[in-house]
Design an enzyme around this catalytic site. Structure first.
Site, PDB file in Angstrom:
ATOM      1  N   ARG A   1       7.800  -2.804   9.723  1.00  0.00           N
ATOM      2  CA  ARG A   1       8.674  -1.613   9.719  1.00  0.00           C
ATOM      3  C   ARG A   1       8.401  -0.741  10.946  1.00  0.00           C
ATOM      4  O   ARG A   1       9.334  -0.212  11.550  1.00  0.00           O
ATOM      5  CB  ARG A   1       8.471  -0.812   8.423  1.00  0.00           C
ATOM      6  CG  ARG A   1       9.097  -1.508   7.202  1.00  0.00           C
ATOM      7  CD  ARG A   1       8.464  -1.076   5.901  1.00  0.00           C
ATOM      8  NE  ARG A   1       8.691   0.316   5.562  1.00  0.00           N
ATOM      9  CZ  ARG A   1       7.960   0.990   4.676  1.00  0.00           C
ATOM     10  NH1 ARG A   1       6.953   0.397   4.041  1.00  0.00           N
ATOM     11  NH2 ARG A   1       8.232   2.246   4.417  1.00  0.00           N
TER      12      ARG A   1
ATOM     13  N   ARG B   1       5.954   0.674  -4.213  1.00  0.00           N
ATOM     14  CA  ARG B   1       7.178   0.243  -3.524  1.00  0.00           C
ATOM     15  C   ARG B   1       6.932  -1.104  -2.854  1.00  0.00           C
ATOM     16  O   ARG B   1       5.900  -1.298  -2.198  1.00  0.00           O
ATOM     17  CB  ARG B   1       7.561   1.305  -2.484  1.00  0.00           C
ATOM     18  CG  ARG B   1       9.052   1.613  -2.485  1.00  0.00           C
ATOM     19  CD  ARG B   1       9.375   2.753  -1.561  1.00  0.00           C
ATOM     20  NE  ARG B   1       9.648   2.294  -0.213  1.00  0.00           N
ATOM     21  CZ  ARG B   1      10.123   3.072   0.738  1.00  0.00           C
ATOM     22  NH1 ARG B   1      10.363   4.357   0.490  1.00  0.00           N
ATOM     23  NH2 ARG B   1      10.364   2.600   1.942  1.00  0.00           N
TER      24      ARG B   1
ATOM     25  N   ARG C   1       0.802   5.577  -1.008  1.00  0.00           N
ATOM     26  CA  ARG C   1       2.003   5.539  -1.850  1.00  0.00           C
ATOM     27  C   ARG C   1       2.102   4.209  -2.588  1.00  0.00           C
ATOM     28  O   ARG C   1       2.609   4.140  -3.711  1.00  0.00           O
ATOM     29  CB  ARG C   1       3.263   5.784  -1.001  1.00  0.00           C
ATOM     30  CG  ARG C   1       4.501   5.984  -1.864  1.00  0.00           C
ATOM     31  CD  ARG C   1       5.723   6.355  -1.056  1.00  0.00           C
ATOM     32  NE  ARG C   1       6.097   5.263  -0.166  1.00  0.00           N
ATOM     33  CZ  ARG C   1       7.029   5.359   0.761  1.00  0.00           C
ATOM     34  NH1 ARG C   1       7.672   6.501   0.942  1.00  0.00           N
ATOM     35  NH2 ARG C   1       7.330   4.337   1.512  1.00  0.00           N
TER      36      ARG C   1
ATOM     37  N   ARG D   1      20.005   4.572  11.969  1.00  0.00           N
ATOM     38  CA  ARG D   1      18.794   3.893  12.429  1.00  0.00           C
ATOM     39  C   ARG D   1      19.047   3.041  13.656  1.00  0.00           C
ATOM     40  O   ARG D   1      18.114   2.417  14.160  1.00  0.00           O
ATOM     41  CB  ARG D   1      18.286   2.950  11.322  1.00  0.00           C
ATOM     42  CG  ARG D   1      17.276   3.580  10.383  1.00  0.00           C
ATOM     43  CD  ARG D   1      17.046   2.596   9.254  1.00  0.00           C
ATOM     44  NE  ARG D   1      15.681   2.561   8.844  1.00  0.00           N
ATOM     45  CZ  ARG D   1      15.200   3.259   7.793  1.00  0.00           C
ATOM     46  NH1 ARG D   1      15.979   4.039   7.097  1.00  0.00           N
ATOM     47  NH2 ARG D   1      13.942   3.157   7.468  1.00  0.00           N
TER      48      ARG D   1
ATOM     49  N   LYS E   1      10.355  11.915   5.723  1.00  0.00           N
ATOM     50  CA  LYS E   1      11.813  12.169   5.628  1.00  0.00           C
ATOM     51  C   LYS E   1      12.204  12.546   4.197  1.00  0.00           C
ATOM     52  O   LYS E   1      12.907  13.524   3.962  1.00  0.00           O
ATOM     53  CB  LYS E   1      12.617  10.934   6.088  1.00  0.00           C
ATOM     54  CG  LYS E   1      12.352  10.532   7.530  1.00  0.00           C
ATOM     55  CD  LYS E   1      13.208   9.362   7.980  1.00  0.00           C
ATOM     56  CE  LYS E   1      12.912   8.033   7.300  1.00  0.00           C
ATOM     57  NZ  LYS E   1      11.554   7.485   7.573  1.00  0.00           N
TER      58      LYS E   1
HETATM   59  P1  AP5 Z   1       7.952  10.044   2.609  1.00  0.00           P
HETATM   60  O1  AP5 Z   1       8.471  11.421   2.491  1.00  0.00           O
HETATM   61  O2  AP5 Z   1       8.253   9.074   1.534  1.00  0.00           O
HETATM   62  O3  AP5 Z   1       8.307   9.450   4.054  1.00  0.00           O
HETATM   63  P2  AP5 Z   1       9.607   8.738   4.533  1.00  0.00           P
HETATM   64  O4  AP5 Z   1       9.752   9.082   5.974  1.00  0.00           O
HETATM   65  O5  AP5 Z   1      10.735   9.020   3.615  1.00  0.00           O
HETATM   66  O6  AP5 Z   1       9.082   7.240   4.409  1.00  0.00           O
HETATM   67  P3  AP5 Z   1       9.846   5.945   3.936  1.00  0.00           P
HETATM   68  O7  AP5 Z   1       8.786   4.918   3.714  1.00  0.00           O
HETATM   69  O8  AP5 Z   1      10.794   6.235   2.827  1.00  0.00           O
HETATM   70  O9  AP5 Z   1      10.635   5.615   5.252  1.00  0.00           O
HETATM   71  P4  AP5 Z   1      11.317   4.304   5.648  1.00  0.00           P
HETATM   72  O10 AP5 Z   1      12.171   4.749   6.773  1.00  0.00           O
HETATM   73  O11 AP5 Z   1      10.364   3.212   5.933  1.00  0.00           O
HETATM   74  O12 AP5 Z   1      12.066   3.836   4.304  1.00  0.00           O
HETATM   75  P5  AP5 Z   1      13.550   3.945   3.767  1.00  0.00           P
HETATM   76  O13 AP5 Z   1      13.476   4.078   2.306  1.00  0.00           O
HETATM   77  O14 AP5 Z   1      14.337   4.921   4.537  1.00  0.00           O
HETATM   78  O15 AP5 Z   1       6.380  10.181   2.797  1.00  0.00           O
HETATM   79  C1  AP5 Z   1       5.567   9.035   2.747  1.00  0.00           C
HETATM   80  C2  AP5 Z   1       4.406   9.265   1.804  1.00  0.00           C
HETATM   81  O16 AP5 Z   1       3.506  10.173   2.403  1.00  0.00           O
HETATM   82  C3  AP5 Z   1       4.798   9.896   0.455  1.00  0.00           C
HETATM   83  O17 AP5 Z   1       4.090   9.247  -0.557  1.00  0.00           O
HETATM   84  C4  AP5 Z   1       4.379  11.357   0.620  1.00  0.00           C
HETATM   85  O18 AP5 Z   1       4.071  11.937  -0.613  1.00  0.00           O
HETATM   86  C5  AP5 Z   1       3.147  11.187   1.494  1.00  0.00           C
HETATM   87  N1  AP5 Z   1       2.673  12.339   2.250  1.00  0.00           N
HETATM   88  C6  AP5 Z   1       1.376  12.660   2.334  1.00  0.00           C
HETATM   89  N2  AP5 Z   1       1.206  13.714   3.117  1.00  0.00           N
HETATM   90  C7  AP5 Z   1       2.421  14.055   3.563  1.00  0.00           C
HETATM   91  C8  AP5 Z   1       2.868  15.061   4.432  1.00  0.00           C
HETATM   92  N3  AP5 Z   1       2.027  15.923   4.960  1.00  0.00           N
HETATM   93  N4  AP5 Z   1       4.173  15.144   4.724  1.00  0.00           N
HETATM   94  C9  AP5 Z   1       5.028  14.267   4.169  1.00  0.00           C
HETATM   95  N5  AP5 Z   1       4.663  13.281   3.329  1.00  0.00           N
HETATM   96  C10 AP5 Z   1       3.350  13.172   3.032  1.00  0.00           C
HETATM   97  O19 AP5 Z   1      14.107   2.486   4.124  1.00  0.00           O
HETATM   98  C11 AP5 Z   1      13.577   1.339   3.512  1.00  0.00           C
HETATM   99  C12 AP5 Z   1      14.263   0.095   4.028  1.00  0.00           C
HETATM  100  O20 AP5 Z   1      15.651   0.130   3.673  1.00  0.00           O
HETATM  101  C13 AP5 Z   1      14.248  -0.131   5.550  1.00  0.00           C
HETATM  102  O21 AP5 Z   1      13.069  -0.744   5.994  1.00  0.00           O
HETATM  103  C14 AP5 Z   1      15.498  -1.006   5.727  1.00  0.00           C
HETATM  104  O22 AP5 Z   1      15.219  -2.331   5.369  1.00  0.00           O
HETATM  105  C15 AP5 Z   1      16.464  -0.421   4.706  1.00  0.00           C
HETATM  106  N6  AP5 Z   1      17.323   0.637   5.264  1.00  0.00           N
HETATM  107  C16 AP5 Z   1      17.356   1.952   4.871  1.00  0.00           C
HETATM  108  N7  AP5 Z   1      18.223   2.650   5.620  1.00  0.00           N
HETATM  109  C17 AP5 Z   1      18.785   1.771   6.492  1.00  0.00           C
HETATM  110  C18 AP5 Z   1      19.745   1.896   7.533  1.00  0.00           C
HETATM  111  N8  AP5 Z   1      20.297   3.077   7.835  1.00  0.00           N
HETATM  112  N9  AP5 Z   1      20.074   0.783   8.247  1.00  0.00           N
HETATM  113  C19 AP5 Z   1      19.514  -0.419   7.959  1.00  0.00           C
HETATM  114  N10 AP5 Z   1      18.582  -0.605   6.998  1.00  0.00           N
HETATM  115  C20 AP5 Z   1      18.211   0.485   6.271  1.00  0.00           C
HETATM  116 MG    MG Z   2      11.935   7.827   2.337  1.00  0.00          MG
END
Ligand code: AP5
Ligand code: MG
Length: 190
Positions: free
Chosen positions: A145, A134, A128, A89, A14
């Site tokens: 998660r 992180r 990562r 979400r 994402k």
């Molecule tokens: P990356 O692009 O970072 O993936 P992502 O989908 O953004 O993964 P996240 O871990 O950020 O998602 P998440 O939903 O768990 O966390 P969020 O911060 O939203 O890619 C991942 C890795 O892969 C990178 O290092 C990238 O470089 C690598 N990669 C390698 N090959 C790749 C490829 N081919 N394509 C893409 N990437 C590649 O949320 C964190 C926490 O916050 C949640 O658990 C929750 O507690 C809270 N939270 C956030 N939003 C809400 C909400 N709306 N409601 C309630 N709680 C929330």
């Molecule tokens: Mg992210």
């Protein structure tokens, strides 16, 4: 550009694809995960609530999340479109986003869903962890998660389907190909 909701499991890309989309189309970007991590870093009240939940792989309560989202959205320049990364979400968050945007005369736009197998997701997140450290990128929390994603977030895909907004992109082993497919679709919206 229209608003875009980028949707997918932890590690599905994402954040990575949002950056590429922002660069190509010049739109705003809200990552609710990044907003919460900044609150934690700054030691705010929201950050204090968020820390324990994030470290345990759980979601922040809808009501708080919706308030944060509206405030962040209103602080962005209007009119060039926003990519929502990590929000909504839950179905309650999706309904709230629809209402909030309608109140401002804006549209939800399209949903881009990233579908990636779980082994690949786990490998990416553990990698990562080494690169960025992180707090929620450890095997135990990643598994939580994934479970929260399956139980609370994945059912939303059907909600977007009903809204006629859902567009899916499946990982086939190439980042460039996935991005090219997303751009081909988004180019049709301009
Ligand atoms: P990356 O692009 O970072 O993936 P992502 O989908 O953004 O993964 P996240 O871990 O950020 O998602 P998440 O939903 O768990 O966390 P969020 O911060 O939203 O890619 C991942 C890795 O892969 C990178 O290092 C990238 O470089 C690598 N990669 C390698 N090959 C790749 C490829 N081919 N394509 C893409 N990437 C590649 O949320 C964190 C926490 O916050 C949640 O658990 C929750 O507690 C809270 N939270 C956030 N939003 C809400 C909400 N709306 N409601 C309630 N709680 C929330
Ligand atoms: Mg992210």
């Amino acid at each position: 550009m229209k608003n875009i909701i980028i949707f997918g499991a932890p590690g599905s890309g994402k954040g990575t694809y949002s950056e590429a989309i922002v660069e190509r189309y010049g739109m705003g970007h809200i990552s609710t995960g990044d907003v919460l991590r900044a609150e934690i870093k700054n030691g705010t009240e929201v950050g204090k609530v968020a820390k324990g939940l994030i470290d345990n792989g759980q979601l922040i309560p809808d009501e708080l999340m919706i308030q944060i989202l509206a405030k962040t959205y209103d602080a962005l320049p209007q009119g060039c479109g926003v990519i929502f990364d990590g929000f909504p979400r839950t179905i309650a968050q999706a309904e709230a986003l629809k209402k909030m945007l309608a109140e401002r005369g804006h549209d939800m736009g399209v949903m881009v869903e990233l579908i990636v197998d779980e082994d690949t997701l786990m490998k990416r997140l553990l990698n990562r962890a080494i690169e960025q450290g992180r707090a929620d990128d450890n095997e135990e929390t990643i598994k939580k998660r994934f479970a929260v994603y399956h139980s609370q977030t994945e059912p939303l895909a059907a909600w977007f389907e009903k809204e006629g907004m859902r567009h899916t992109f499946t990982w086939e082993g190439s980042k460039d190909l996935m991005l090219a497919n997303i751009f081909t679709f988004l180019d049709t919206l301009k």
